[in-house]
Design an enzyme around this catalytic site. Sequence first.
Site, PDB file in Angstrom:
ATOM      1  N   ASP A  82       0.849  -1.195   0.000  1.00  0.00           N
ATOM      2  CA  ASP A  82       0.000   0.000   0.000  1.00  0.00           C
ATOM      3  C   ASP A  82       0.883   1.243   0.000  1.00  0.00           C
ATOM      4  OD1 ASP A  82      -2.303   1.494  -0.058  1.00  0.00           O
ATOM      5  OD2 ASP A  82      -3.100   0.757   1.839  1.00  0.00           O
ATOM      6  N   HIS A 140     -10.101  -2.289  -7.660  1.00  0.00           N
ATOM      7  CA  HIS A 140     -10.160  -1.251  -6.628  1.00  0.00           C
ATOM      8  C   HIS A 140      -9.400   0.003  -7.051  1.00  0.00           C
ATOM      9  CE1 HIS A 140     -10.082   0.722  -2.774  1.00  0.00           C
ATOM     10  NE2 HIS A 140      -8.781   0.582  -2.654  1.00  0.00           N
TER      11      HIS A 140
HETATM   12 FE1  N7H Z   1      -7.648   1.612  -1.271  1.00  0.00          FE
HETATM   13  N1  N7H Z   1      -6.036  -2.823  -0.363  1.00  0.00           N
HETATM   14  O1  N7H Z   1      -4.996  -3.214   0.033  1.00  0.00           O
HETATM   15  O2  N7H Z   1      -6.960  -3.593  -0.662  1.00  0.00           O
HETATM   16  N2  N7H Z   1      -5.995   0.602  -1.867  1.00  0.00           N
HETATM   17  N3  N7H Z   1      -8.017   0.200   0.146  1.00  0.00           N
HETATM   18  N4  N7H Z   1      -9.229   2.723  -0.581  1.00  0.00           N
HETATM   19  N5  N7H Z   1      -7.215   3.088  -2.574  1.00  0.00           N
HETATM   20  C1  N7H Z   1      -5.088   1.028  -2.788  1.00  0.00           C
HETATM   21  O3  N7H Z   1      -1.630   2.334  -5.158  1.00  0.00           O
HETATM   22  C2  N7H Z   1      -7.360  -0.970   0.343  1.00  0.00           C
HETATM   23  C3  N7H Z   1     -10.051   2.391   0.442  1.00  0.00           C
HETATM   24  C4  N7H Z   1      -7.947   4.249  -2.777  1.00  0.00           C
HETATM   25  O4  N7H Z   1      -4.165   6.342  -7.342  1.00  0.00           O
HETATM   26  C5  N7H Z   1      -4.070   0.051  -2.954  1.00  0.00           C
HETATM   27  O5  N7H Z   1      -0.917   3.035  -3.223  1.00  0.00           O
HETATM   28  C6  N7H Z   1      -7.937  -1.672   1.479  1.00  0.00           C
HETATM   29  C7  N7H Z   1     -11.111   3.353   0.555  1.00  0.00           C
HETATM   30  C8  N7H Z   1      -7.285   5.090  -3.754  1.00  0.00           C
HETATM   31  O6  N7H Z   1      -4.401   4.557  -8.575  1.00  0.00           O
HETATM   32  C9  N7H Z   1      -4.359  -0.980  -2.116  1.00  0.00           C
HETATM   33  C10 N7H Z   1      -8.950  -0.877   1.930  1.00  0.00           C
HETATM   34  C11 N7H Z   1     -10.908   4.272  -0.437  1.00  0.00           C
HETATM   35  C12 N7H Z   1      -6.139   4.413  -4.138  1.00  0.00           C
HETATM   36  C13 N7H Z   1      -5.591  -0.640  -1.415  1.00  0.00           C
HETATM   37  C14 N7H Z   1      -8.985   0.292   1.101  1.00  0.00           C
HETATM   38  C15 N7H Z   1      -9.712   3.869  -1.128  1.00  0.00           C
HETATM   39  C16 N7H Z   1      -6.121   3.159  -3.385  1.00  0.00           C
HETATM   40  C17 N7H Z   1      -2.879   0.125  -3.898  1.00  0.00           C
HETATM   41  C18 N7H Z   1      -9.894  -1.096   3.065  1.00  0.00           C
HETATM   42  C19 N7H Z   1     -11.705   5.489  -0.796  1.00  0.00           C
HETATM   43  C20 N7H Z   1      -5.097   4.886  -5.154  1.00  0.00           C
HETATM   44  C21 N7H Z   1      -1.736   0.876  -3.285  1.00  0.00           C
HETATM   45  C22 N7H Z   1      -9.749  -1.996   3.996  1.00  0.00           C
HETATM   46  C23 N7H Z   1     -13.018   5.587  -0.645  1.00  0.00           C
HETATM   47  C24 N7H Z   1      -5.581   4.645  -6.550  1.00  0.00           C
HETATM   48  C25 N7H Z   1      -1.416   2.181  -3.953  1.00  0.00           C
HETATM   49  C26 N7H Z   1      -4.638   5.226  -7.563  1.00  0.00           C
HETATM   50  C27 N7H Z   1      -5.132   2.216  -3.493  1.00  0.00           C
HETATM   51  C28 N7H Z   1      -6.311  -1.422  -0.487  1.00  0.00           C
HETATM   52  C29 N7H Z   1      -9.892   1.301   1.261  1.00  0.00           C
HETATM   53  C30 N7H Z   1      -9.149   4.562  -2.179  1.00  0.00           C
HETATM   54  C31 N7H Z   1      -3.493  -2.221  -1.992  1.00  0.00           C
HETATM   55  C32 N7H Z   1      -7.548  -3.007   2.066  1.00  0.00           C
HETATM   56  C33 N7H Z   1     -12.230   3.309   1.598  1.00  0.00           C
HETATM   57  C34 N7H Z   1      -7.758   6.470  -4.240  1.00  0.00           C
END
Ligand code: N7H
Length: 443
Positions: free
Chosen positions: A167, A304
Amino acid sequence: GLNLTNIQGDILIGMKKNKELFFFFTIINSTLFRSQLGSGILPLITPTSQLLAVDTQPTTAVNLAFSQRGLTTLDITDDLGDTAFANGQIDNVASILGDETSNWESAFAGTSIHGVFLLASDTVDNVNATLSQIQALLNGSITEAYSLQGEARPADQQGHEHFGFMDGISNPAVTGFSTPLPGQQVIDPGLFLLGETGDTVTRPAWAKDGSFLAFRQLQQRVPEFNKFLVDNALSNPNLTADQNAELLGARMMGRWKSGAPVDLTPTVDDPVLAADPQRNNNFNYSHPGFDLDTDQTHCPFSAHLRKTNPRAGLTPENTANHIIRAGIPYGPEVTDAENASNVSSTDPSLERGLAFVAYQSDINAGFAFLQQFWANNAGYVFEIDPIIGTDGLGQADVPRSPSGLDPADPTRIITIEQDFVVSRGGEYFFSPSLSAIQNTLAI
Ligand code: N7H
């Protein structure tokens, strides 16, 4: 340029420590609290400038933010110009965020949370020592409403969240602050900081350089997620069964566990690409000879990553829909018993997930928009986010049917009948500038 000595450090770069305590408090004596804020607490608050160089980083970084209820308790009556903040997150619970209210931690559902201290350090002992110092300075003017101990995962899982994915790779670059890496979107500071270029809302002058913090306690059902991947593993003949399970997970996420983007390496992990900051964010879902609006051979629309930031798919109306993320995992590793049963324990001490933190200057354009109009919206680029999406009505485990997950047949639908992330609630806060703490909040 931005006034980096005045902006709290978590907003633009994040405190990035292995332990981070979220200490939610109730103000029980507002006059005493305000009298201790300027001389006592302010010197402990970590501005952005202190986090930029290793030799100025404090042992424990401290940030402080207030809910609307907290500001009201302090007799601050100015309207900060954000209805989501003013109404509190509980107001958004089912219809906007799609949460099942019964899963909310009682403190988030109640009225006792006035503010939060964010305390980040290398050890829990350091964090607790700083918390004791703060409590001594505040001299009984606050009580604990709730707390959540965030911690990085151990050993080679450090930096990875509980499903196993790296992340913290992709955050926007901020004009006048950061030098963009290849592929990084460059966004006006006013989308994150009140009163800066790009913020068009009328605010009280003292709110300048503050930011709204959306906090969420998001439980992750890790054994269930792993079982789903095994049960629905893809069938690429060149891959082992384990690799075919990994492939499905990567396509649901949009990155491999290593962090390598699926858009650049759709069917095989590439750890060298993942580790290269010059390349690991340099993609936007468009490829010569492919139609951006139909091509899922590279990255599924429902992934996601793509749901929460469509990159080249962003329309001009969506230019304000950006957040800066600064979360940290919480809770212990999956136990052998949970792995054997493929079911998350109901023991509260074994709950694990993400202490999610998002900064923006407009919650309804930032976090709440991403959750409601993108993640929970089956009508937006085809399907509900398989990681964080819900039906948007507050019902759990509503089936969703994304295509695109199988690169060998992008039209194939793989049904997902459960939520792997369960919201335990949260609150909206305002993270004020240091001068606002000094001149407006303190007396
Ligand atoms: Fe997410 N995961 O590990 O599953 N998220 N996220 N997220 N997320 C991202 O690129 C995760 C949540 C965003 O710029 C990565 O840095 C988990 C919410 C956004 O291309 C991973 C949860 C919201 C991005 C995860 C969770 C977001 C992003 C890749 C909850 C907004 C960047 C790492 C438990 C409402 C997208 C990275 C971009 C990336 C995970 C929640 C949003 C691995 C586990 C609630 C904007």
